[in-house]
Design a protein around this motif. Structure first.
Motif, mmCIF file in Angstrom:
data_model
loop_
_atom_site.group_PDB
_atom_site.id
_atom_site.type_symbol
_atom_site.label_atom_id
_atom_site.label_comp_id
_atom_site.label_asym_id
_atom_site.label_seq_id
_atom_site.Cartn_x
_atom_site.Cartn_y
_atom_site.Cartn_z
ATOM 1 N N GLU A 195 8.548 -1.402 32.224
ATOM 2 C CA GLU A 195 8.963 -0.334 33.137
ATOM 3 C C GLU A 195 9.960 0.614 32.463
ATOM 4 N N SER A 206 14.270 -3.314 43.263
ATOM 5 C CA SER A 206 14.234 -3.006 41.835
ATOM 6 C C SER A 206 13.276 -1.857 41.552
ATOM 7 N N ASP A 207 12.114 -1.868 42.187
ATOM 8 C CA ASP A 207 11.150 -0.779 42.012
ATOM 9 C C ASP A 207 11.755 0.559 42.419
ATOM 10 N N THR A 208 12.509 0.554 43.521
ATOM 11 C CA THR A 208 13.149 1.787 43.989
ATOM 12 C C THR A 208 14.191 2.272 42.998
ATOM 13 N N LYS A 237 5.960 -8.825 45.740
ATOM 14 C CA LYS A 237 6.157 -7.376 45.837
ATOM 15 C C LYS A 237 7.417 -7.058 46.620
ATOM 16 N N PRO A 243 1.219 -7.075 37.746
ATOM 17 C CA PRO A 243 1.331 -6.321 39.000
ATOM 18 C C PRO A 243 0.104 -6.440 39.903
ATOM 19 N N VAL A 282 14.374 1.602 39.782
ATOM 20 C CA VAL A 282 13.688 2.056 38.572
ATOM 21 C C VAL A 282 13.085 3.440 38.791
ATOM 22 N N ALA A 283 12.505 3.665 39.959
ATOM 23 C CA ALA A 283 11.916 4.973 40.259
ATOM 24 C C ALA A 283 12.979 6.066 40.253
ATOM 25 N N LEU A 332 10.541 -7.576 44.552
ATOM 26 C CA LEU A 332 10.791 -6.541 43.544
ATOM 27 C C LEU A 332 10.992 -5.158 44.155
ATOM 28 N N ALA A 333 10.930 -5.044 45.472
ATOM 29 C CA ALA A 333 10.924 -3.727 46.113
ATOM 30 C C ALA A 333 12.176 -2.917 45.791
ATOM 31 N N ARG A 358 13.822 -3.494 32.852
ATOM 32 C CA ARG A 358 12.608 -4.277 33.075
ATOM 33 C C ARG A 358 11.547 -3.970 32.029
ATOM 34 N N ASN A 371 8.594 -10.626 38.525
ATOM 35 C CA ASN A 371 8.612 -9.597 37.492
ATOM 36 C C ASN A 371 7.626 -9.899 36.369
#
Length: 202
Positions: free
Chosen positions: A119, A79-81, A73, A65, A83-84, A76-77, A116, A61
């Motif tokens: 983000e 978490s990225d989802t 990556k 990036p 957050v999106a 964090l995948a 985050r 994190n």
């Protein structure tokens, strides 16, 4: 709010059947769809558990990036989802059963994965600033014996603080508390509160 808002529903109760928060969040989303007929609903059930933040996650994190490795990556995948999903939502509906005076561990894990820096919030010279402004949140809180907003309720103020921290300050709490004392009356009051809240928001 857009003409076709997105509703994100977060469920966290360990119980699938007989869960008051699941019943009430379903009722709330149904009522919201009566008002926003073109709305899209995203559902995220965290009850089965989410990965906890660990050293590798923190390292990934805090890596730029552009410089993250494939392993970082991947770390964090999820978490990225999450957050999106949160960024896409115009309306957030959170089911918060009270377990031992606080929120379930699975819901806390969700918080840790979406709060985050850069983000959903950022640090400024005057302090942290939430980046998810302009959203509406409903927090549905159910408890067996803990009075909501009492000195021993650590779930409701915590979630309101977390939401404010990431920029969501328009928060309505729907309470079905102390269900072990008069469950039917508390359920009826919560359903009435849902009706009032949605009507006022419209």
């Amino acid at each position: 709010m857009t003409a076709t808002p997105t509703i994100l529903k977060i469920d966290a109760s360990a119980r699938k059947a007989g869960s008051m928060t699941r019943e009430l969040t379903d009722a709330l989303v149904t009522r919201l769809l009566d008002t926003h007929r073109a709305a899209r609903v995203l559902s995220r059930d965290v009850a089965a558990g989410l990965p906890v933040v660990d050293e590798a996650w923190i390292g990934a994190n805090f890596t730029d990036p552009a410089e993250r490795t494939s392993e970082q990556k991947l770390k964090l995948a999820l978490s990225d989802t999450l957050v999106a999903e949160l960024k896409a939502a115009d309306i957030l509906v959170i089911a918060a059963p009270v377990y031992n005076f606080g929120i379930p561990a699975s819901l806390k894990a969700w918080v840790d994965l979406v709060a985050r820096a850069r983000e959903t919030f950022r640090y400024t010279e005057s302090g942290p600033e939430g980046l998810l402004k302009g959203k509406k949140a409903y927090v549905v809180v159910a408890s067996g014996g803990v009075p909501v907003n009492s000195a021993v309720d650590f779930a409701t103020p915590y979630l309101k603080q977390v939401l404010a921290f990431i920029g969501i300050t328009d928060v309505t709490v729907i309470a079905a508390d102390q269900l072990m004392m008069d469950g039917q009356a508390k359920r009826a009051a919560a359903l009435a509160a849902i009706e009032d809240a949605v009507t006022q928001a419209a």
